[in-house]
Design an enzyme around this catalytic site. Structure first.
Site: not given
Length: 296
Positions: A221, A224
């Site tokens: 996380q 990206s």
């Protein structure tokens, strides 16, 4: 007379700012979405090391107007950054790129003037998960802290060791993940695509997998949109995963070789974009309008 001139200025400024998002269905400025109802799009560096920007000078941070990091990207030209579609589609908030730094507390926010999002991006399957951001000025390529990566045109063989870098979380937690203040990087091998499909489910031909069978190293996380660099070329874009660094759950990346024609087309066409033309028209008109006001 003056009021009409002021109204023209306001309208030109508004159109200049909004054109990047509205001039076609491919130009949508936004943020990472989370509407998928199966694998959660995650991207971070798990099992990696803190590195200097000179170790991955092509890596950039994509931020909101308040300076908050939310995605990564890869420099592919002096004014273009490659990232994931799910990072930038779905909102009209301002986007900025920070290049040449390895600490999130440093750097200069460079405005994004145009976001070209693949028009067939599918938020459910994460197909066509790529976008090109055009920034307002030259990034200042010096090949030390800022470097443009060449586009990979062929997929590397299974087992090829690649690197992924970013400021994402070092652990998987969809609710409370926190970005790493310092740039991190880890090595991951290209994973056999058919085996990846068996373990993860739907993985398309436009996606590639990378990771170890036993896990331990991955993107997560906050990573990206960041790079999967193989043999000195940008080969993948961090897209999604079921988890981060777990056994038999490799990370999934948008395949750059699969989309090479699309990428090269939009790099070459970006300088003639509507946003750039509107910026030019606006600034060229300023002296004329000022002269009229003075004469009045």
């Amino acid at each position: 007379m003056h009021i009409w001139i002021l109204l023209i200025l306001v309208n030109l400024w508004y159109y200049r700012d909004s054109s990047a998002a509205n001039s076609s269905d491919e130009l949508e400025v936004g943020q990472r979405t989370s509407s998928r109802n199966w694998p959660i799009p995650v991207a971070k560096i798990v099992g990696g090391d803190v590195v200097n920007i000179s170790d991955a000078p092509y890596t950039v941070s994509i931020r909101a107007v308040n300076g908050q990091h939310f995605c990564g990207g890869t420099i592919i030209s002096s004014r273009s950054v490659l990232t994931a579609a799910h990072c930038v589609k779905g909102t009209s908030r301002r986007l900025y790129v920070v290049a040449g730094v390895d600490n999130l507390n440093a750097g200069v926010l460079i405005p994004v003037t145009l976001a070209v999002v693949h028009k067939n991006f599918n938020n459910e399957t994460m197909e066509n998960d790529l976008a090109i951001l055009r920034v307002s000025r030259d990034l200042g390529i010096d090949n030390v802290t800022k470097k443009a990566l060449p586009i990979a045109t062929e997929l590397p063989a299974d087992g090829t060791l690649c690197t992924t870098s970013g400021w994402g979380s070092t652990y998987f937690d969809p609710e409370n993940a926190q970005a790493s203040i310092n740039l991190r990087m880890t090595s991951v091998p290209i994973y056999n695509l058919e085996r990846c499909r068996v373990e993860l489910g739907e993985v398309t031909n436009g996606q590639i997998c990378a990771g170890y069978e036993n896990g331990g190293h991955d993107s997560c996380q906050g990573d990206s949109g960041g790079p999967l660099q193989c043999e000195g070329k940008i080969t993948g874009i961090v897209s999604w995963g079921l988890n981060c660094g777990k056994p038999s759950q490799p990370g999934v990346y948008t395949s750059v070789p699969f989309y090479k024609d699309w990428i090269l087309l939009h790099i070459n066409s970006a300088p003639n974009s509507a946003a750039d033309k509107n910026n030019l028209i606006f600034f060229l008109l300023i002296p004329t309008i000022v002269k009229v006001l003075i004469c009045e």
